[in-house]
Design an enzyme around this catalytic site. Structure first.
Site, short mmCIF file in Angstrom:
data_model
loop_
_atom_site.label_atom_id
_atom_site.label_comp_id
_atom_site.label_asym_id
_atom_site.label_seq_id
_atom_site.Cartn_x
_atom_site.Cartn_y
_atom_site.Cartn_z
N TYR A 100 0.91 -1.10 -0.21
CA TYR A 100 0.12 0.07 -0.17
C TYR A 100 0.91 1.20 -0.07
O TYR A 100 1.85 1.31 -0.68
CB TYR A 100 -0.92 -0.13 1.19
N LYS A 171 -6.59 -1.34 -0.72
CA LYS A 171 -7.41 -1.14 0.10
C LYS A 171 -8.22 -2.22 0.42
O LYS A 171 -8.33 -2.57 1.87
CB LYS A 171 -8.30 0.10 0.04
#
Length: 561
Positions: A100, A171
């Site tokens: 991420y 996500k």
């Protein structure tokens, strides 16, 4: 697929090695290989999941760049979902930054040139009359969580349009990793409604719609039809809005908030995490939150979202509204936001300073009051960066803050790292280690005068997975705004080192599942109290949440003839 617990029943053994949710790779036992028709298709040796994790961990260490590690992880996910998540869970602190922020930003920028199809839906305005057919024919029939983006403002990188699919996948991975939401019940969706990014429009490899972004009338016409279709096919799913520009983030959330259970993580999840950090910082500094003078650099969706949440929280704490607004200052590209400005949103103008106040300040230009001037004139004690303007928190800013209070709170939160308002090392050194520092991207511990200062990462993955777990497992009809300051309060209690200034203000990533579960439980209790869901005692809530949570472990397969 079945529920998140128990064994799987296989009805089509021929593609099991090609199904990432079912594939065990070398972990299939000899008995399973014989029953499932896998003889000869795998090496003779049988590995445990633990051995596979150790092997993959050695592999990823051999890659030299963050983006190569990102690509290794995404390729592993496409082959073996259980192994992928177990590897991440066992090495969360080290590997999440590769999967991420900050690495995912580079992947999003390279979306077209490095395209690999990892699933999800790409919808354009030309699809408006066939949305129903698209959803009807999509093979995934059960969805508990939809993550939807139009890619108009990706991290601090701007308009990347379909490149935001990498953010959506990342996500959703965090939802499953941090809260145990079954990954096969999630769906990423990109709404490719054009782009205003000149570089993309001129890129011969660009895979998105090569036209300017839609005007609002056409934009909301499409959005109305899209949400209507989503509601029809996945009526009880949680809808999370992601990476919308400040012009659309709040209007979209408010327009469909009651249609489907939904929230915007960039405004609400980020705000809750910031609030949690500041509440913890107040415990460490001995100050009261209602007296804190807070300067927010960045008048976009995230900055305004935080201002709205802390206002709501302090009102809940019985602090007068006039006092709250007096202590909140927002700075945008035109300087401190003040009445009469036309370039800011209606939500931001709520916090505009009166011209009579500015007239009493010592500034060079009352029309454009700079960050340094705001810090001096307001006696600011907390500085939050959400501007995507790198290196704007200078040594002079830190010096002023340290004069205003002994332990200022300084939070450069813009992602990725290249967009951060300051480097954590500089903030520690400039403040003589007096500043309480939290950052958006991960930073290594800073060594200063024989001590090592661990830097708190103020990332919304501390909040949104728990909120998602509560919504998906308990089937919340909607998520009230207040639930986010409830999540912030819970999160602020989970750090075990609020007094030691060398330690983080938030729990470690190795405790992220525990953190998410506690937030989900707290939200569930509040939902029961407000009669949003049927009455459940705490023990029953825990059981319902636990039953929903998926753990990355191999299960036994039974072949149905």
């Amino acid at each position: 697929m079945t529920s998140s617990k128990g064994n799987f029943v296989i009805t089509n053994e021929t593609d099991i090695l090609q199904n990432p949710y079912l594939n065990k790779g070398s972990a299939f036992t000899h008995e399973e290989r014989e029953v499932l028709g896998l003889l000869g298709r795998l090496p003779q040796g049988v590995s445990t999941l633990e051995q596979q994790v150790a092997r993959r961990y050695e592999h990823i260490k051999a890659y030299k760049t963050p983006i190569s590690k990102y690509e290794f992880l995404t390729a592993l996910k496409a082959k073996n979902v259980t192994l992928f998540y177990r590897l991440l869970l066992d090495h969360a602190q080290e590997l999440i930054p590769y999967l991420y922020t900050p690495t995912v930003g580079e992947a999003a920028q390279k979306f077209s040139s490095h395209f690999t199809n990892n699933g999800g839906l790409y919808l354009t305005y030309d699809d408006i009359d066939r949305l129903d057919d698209i959803f009807k024919n999509y093979p995934q029939k059960q969805v508990d969580l939809c993550l939807v983006t139009d890619g108009s403002r990706v991290l601090g990188l701007g308009d990347l349009s379909p490149g935001a699919m990498h953010i959506a996948h990342g996500k959703l991975t965090l939802y499953s990793l941090c809260a145990g939401i079954p990954p096969w019940l999630t769906l990423p969706i990109v709404l490719d409604l054009g782009t205003d990014n000149e570089e993309l429009l001129n890129d011969p490899f660009y895979l998105g719609v090569k036209q300017r972004r839609l005007a609002d009338k056409a934009y909301f016409n499409f959005m109305d039809q899209f949400v209507k279709c989503l509601k029809k096919y996945f009526p009880k799913a949680l809808l999370q809005w992601e990476d919308f520009s400040k012009n659309h983030a709040v209007p979209v959330l408010k327009r469909y908030h009651e249609t489907m259970c939904s929230f915007n993580d960039d405004t609400q999840g980020t705000a809750a995490t910031i609030l949690a950090v500041i509440i913890s910082a107040m415990k460490r500094s001995g100050r009261k939150l209602e007296d804190e003078k807070i300067v927010i650099q960045g008048g976009g969706a995230a900055g305004t979202g935080f201002a709205e949440l802390i206002t709501r929280y302090l009102r809940y704490k019985k602090v007068p509204l006039a006092k709250i607004k007096k202590n909140l200052y927002i700075i945008d590209i035109e300087g401190v936001v003040q009445e009469g400005q036309k370039c800011v949103s209606k939500q931001t103008l709520v916090y505009a300073r009166k011209k009579s106040e500015i007239s009493k300040w010592k500034v060079k230009s009352k029309k454009k009051v700079t960050l340094i001037e705001v810090l001096k004139n307001t006696k600011a004690t907390t500085l939050i960066g959400l501007s995507s303007q790198p290196n704007t928190f200078t040594a002079d800013c830190v010096e002023i803050l340290c004069k205003n209070t002994k332990h200022p709170v300084i939070m450069p939160l813009s992602n990725p790292t290249a967009k951060s308002e300051a480097d954590a090392k500089d903030l520690i050194e400039w403040s003589n280690a007096q500043a309480i520092v939290a950052t958006g991207s991960p930073f290594s511990p800073v060594k200063f005068k024989s001590k090592s200062y661990h830097i708190t990462q103020c990332n919304n993955f501390y909040v949104f997975p728990g909120m998602g777990l509560a919504s998906c497992a308990l089937k919340l009809p909607h998520i009230p705004d207040d639930f986010f300051y409830i999540a912030a309060e819970i999160l602020s209690t989970l750090s075990k080192s609020t007094k030691d200034r060398t330690k983080c203000l938030l729990p470690s990533l190795q405790r992220v599942r525990e953190t998410s579960f506690k937030i989900a439980l707290g939200v569930g209790k509040e939902a029961v109290k407000r009669e949003l869901i049927p009455h459940l005692f705490e023990k029953e809530l825990k059981h319902k949440l636990s039953e929903y949570v998926w753990d990355p472990e191999y299960r036994k397969y039974t072949l149905m003839k």
